[in-house]
Design an enzyme around this catalytic site. Structure first.
Site, PDB file in Angstrom:
ATOM      1  CD1 TRP A 103      -2.231  -2.221   1.651  1.00 41.33           C
ATOM      2  CD2 TRP A 103      -3.019  -1.112  -0.128  1.00 41.33           C
ATOM      3  NE1 TRP A 103      -3.264  -2.950   1.101  1.00 41.33           N
ATOM      4  CE2 TRP A 103      -3.761  -2.296   0.020  1.00 41.33           C
ATOM      5  CE3 TRP A 103      -3.324  -0.256  -1.186  1.00 41.33           C
ATOM      6  CZ2 TRP A 103      -4.802  -2.656  -0.854  1.00 41.33           C
ATOM      7  CZ3 TRP A 103      -4.352  -0.600  -2.057  1.00 41.33           C
ATOM      8  CH2 TRP A 103      -5.074  -1.781  -1.880  1.00 41.33           C
ATOM      9  CG  ASP A 173      -3.538   3.794   3.779  1.00 42.99           C
ATOM     10  OD1 ASP A 173      -4.658   3.660   4.310  1.00 42.99           O
ATOM     11  OD2 ASP A 173      -3.191   3.181   2.741  1.00 42.99           O
ATOM     12  CE  LYS A 197      -9.247  -2.914   3.299  1.00 42.01           C
ATOM     13  NZ  LYS A 197      -8.502  -2.054   2.389  1.00 42.01           N
TER      14      LYS A 197
HETATM   15  C1  LIG Z   1      -7.861  -1.531   1.274  1.00 38.85           C
HETATM   16  C2  LIG Z   1      -6.752  -0.585   1.409  1.00 38.85           C
HETATM   17  C3  LIG Z   1      -6.554   0.480   0.502  1.00 38.85           C
HETATM   18  C4  LIG Z   1      -7.412   0.665  -0.731  1.00 38.85           C
HETATM   19  O1  LIG Z   1      -8.672   1.112  -0.440  1.00 38.85           O
HETATM   20  P1  LIG Z   1      -9.703   1.418  -1.652  1.00 38.85           P
HETATM   21  O2  LIG Z   1     -10.895   1.919  -0.926  1.00 38.85           O
HETATM   22  O3  LIG Z   1      -9.922   0.132  -2.378  1.00 38.85           O
HETATM   23  O4  LIG Z   1      -9.099   2.442  -2.516  1.00 38.85           O
HETATM   24  C5  LIG Z   1      -5.504   1.343   0.750  1.00 38.85           C
HETATM   25  N1  LIG Z   1      -4.693   1.187   1.807  1.00 38.85           N
HETATM   26  C6  LIG Z   1      -4.840   0.170   2.683  1.00 38.85           C
HETATM   27  C7  LIG Z   1      -3.925   0.046   3.840  1.00 38.85           C
HETATM   28  C8  LIG Z   1      -5.861  -0.750   2.506  1.00 38.85           C
HETATM   29  O5  LIG Z   1      -6.015  -1.764   3.375  1.00 38.85           O
END
Ligand SMILES: *Cc1c(COP(=O)(O)O)cnc(C)c1O
Length: 362
Positions: A103, A173, A197
Site C-alpha cells: 500500500w 493510511d 474495513k
Molecule cells: C484496502 C486498502 C486500501 C485501498 O482502499 P480502496 O478503498 O480500495 O481504494 C488502501 N490502503 C490500505 C492500507 C488498505 O487496506
C-alpha cells in the site's frame, strides 16, 4: 435469523449485524418519508441529519480534536494516494515514505507523478516483514510530509506507535486499522481510510486533517481534488455517497453501543492473540512470517508446511464456515482478517479448527 458465516475477508469485510439489520428495516421507507434514503435529496432534512450525525460519531469515537477537520471523500483510499501529494507537496518539497509494503508502494507510484519523492526506509529486502524502528531512518527537515501505512493489510504488519516527525506533517493510511485503537492526534496531521474495513461499505474515504495543514494546502486544484473544497462545504460540495455514509453512521453507532475504541482494541488483541498463540504453539507447523513486534491485530498472516496443505486448509475451513482465509495473491499463504465486527467466537473457533487441522495432517 439470517444465515451468517465467519467472514475473514480482508475487505470489504464483515460488518456489524445490527447495522445491517437496521439498514434493512429502514431501506424502503426511511423513517416514514415514503421513500428510501437512497432516493431522496441529499440537501433535505433526513439526509442532513444522517450526514452530521456521521461526522459527530467520528469525532466522538475517534476523539478528534477541534484542531482537525473530518471529511468524506469518494474514490476510496486509492484516490488519497493522489490527493495527498496534490494538496501537500508545495514549494518543490519532497514527499517522504517509509516503505512497508504494497500500500505504500502504490502511494509512492502516484506521488512520483505529482512531485519529488524520497523513500527514506524500505522493508523490501526483508519481504516487508516488519515496521522500522525510529532509529532506522531520518525524516528530512525539508520534507513536505512523511507518509506511512499504519497497517499493511496484505503483509500483516502494523505500527504499534507512530513515528515522531517533529515539525514535518505525518500522513497515515489507516484504512485497515482505524477504529481499532486510540489515535494520538498530536502526532498525526492527516489520516485517511477507505471505509470498507472498519467503517462501512466501500466507495468512501474518511479524511481527518489538521486545520493548520489544510490552510497550507495548494490552491488552484480541480475542485473535487482539493481538500479545501470539501472542508468549506462540510463534505457536501457534490452529491455524497449517501448510503455509504449512512452505513458508516450505523456502524459507528454499534461501536459506541459496544463500548467504543477501548473495547474495540481489547477485542482486537483477544482475537489476534488467539490465532498467534495457536501459531506459536504449533512447533513451527504454522508459521507467521512477520516479526513479532510488528504483528498486525487486524490481519493475521500465516503459512502451512506446503502450498498443497494451504489449499486443503482453505477449502476445509470454508466447509466449516470460515471464509476468506486465502492470502493476497501477491504473497500467497493464508490470512485471517479480523476487523471490529468479527466476534471473538469467530477467532476462537478458527483457532480450534487450526489445532484440529494440524492434528489430522501433521
Ligand atoms: C484496502 C486498502 C486500501 C485501498 O482502499 P480502496 O478503498 O480500495 O481504494 C488502501 N490502503 C490500505 C492500507 C488498505 O487496506
Amino acid at each position: 435469523m439470517a444465515n451468517r458465516i465467519f467472514n475473514f475477508s480482508a475487505g470489504p469485510c464483515t460488518l456489524p449485524l445490527p447495522a445491517l439489520e437496521k439498514a434493512q428495516t429502514e431501506f424502503v421507507d426511511y423513517q416514514g418519508a415514503g421513500m428510501s434514503l437512497t432516493e431522496m435529496s441529499h440537501r433535505g432534512k433526513h439526509y442532513d441529519d444522517v450526514h452530521y450525525a456521521a461526522i459527530a460519531n467520528i469525532r466522538e469515537v475517534l476523539n478528534v480534536p477541534e484542531s482537525h477537520d473530518v471529511l468524506f471523500i469518494q474514490g476510496g483510499a486509492t484516490l488519497q494516494f493522489a490527493m495527498v501529494p496534490l494538496n501537500l507537496t508545495i514549494d518543490g518539497k519532497s514527499a517522504e515514505f517509509l516503505n512497508t509494503g504494497t500500500w505504500v508502494k502504490k502511494a509512492i507510484a502516484d506521488a512520483e507523478k505529482i512531485g519529488p519523492t524520497r523513500m527514506i526506509w524500505t522493508g523490501e529486502p526483508e519481504n516487508f516483514t516488519r515496521i522500522p524502528g525510529n532509529d532506522e531512518y531520518k525524516v528530512g527537515e525539508d520534507a513536505a510530509y512523511l507518509h506511512i501505512c499504519g497497517n499493511e493489510t496484505i503483509g500483516g504488519i502494523e505500527y504499534h506507535a507512530y513515528p515522531d516527525t517533529s515539525a514535518v506533517p505525518l500522513v497515515a493510511d489507516m484504512s485497515s486499522h482505524i477504529m481499532s485503537r486510540p489515535i494520538d492526534w498530536n502526532k498525526l496531521d492527516l489520516a485517511f481510510a477507505g471505509a470498507q474495513k472498519n467503517l462501512g461499505p466501500a466507495g468512501l474515504a474518511l479524511v481527518i486533517i489538521n486545520k493548520a495543514l489544510l490552510e497550507k494546502c495548494k490552491d488552484g486544484l480541480p475542485a473535487y481534488l482539493s481538500y479545501k473544497t470539501h472542508a468549506a462545504k462540510d463534505s457536501l460540495y457534490n452529491t455524497p455517497p449517501v448510503f455509504a455514509i449512512y452505513m458508516m453512521k450505523l456502524t459507528i453507532d454499534w461501536v459506541k453501543s459496544e463500548g467504543g475504541l477501548a473495547e474495540m482494541e481489547k477485542r482486537a488483541l483477544a482475537r489476534s492473540g488467539a490465532l498467534y498463540d495457536t501459531i506459536d504453539s504449533s512447533d513451527g507447523w504454522y508459521r507467521c512470517p512477520v516479526d513479532k513486534a510488528s504483528r498486525s491485530r487486524m490481519n493475521v498472516c500465516f503459512r502451512l508446511p506446503t502450498e498443497e496443505l494451504e489449499t486443503t486448509f482453505i477449502a476445509e475451513a470454508l466447509e466449516a464456515s470460515f471464509s476468506g482465509l486465502k492470502g493476497h495473491r501477491s504473497v500467497g499463504g493464508c490470512r485471517a482478517s479480523m476487523y471490529n465486527a468479527m466476534p471473538l467466537e469467530g477467532a476462537e473457533k478458527l483457532a480450534d479448527f487450526m489445532a484440529e487441522f494440524k492434528k489430522k495432517n501433521a
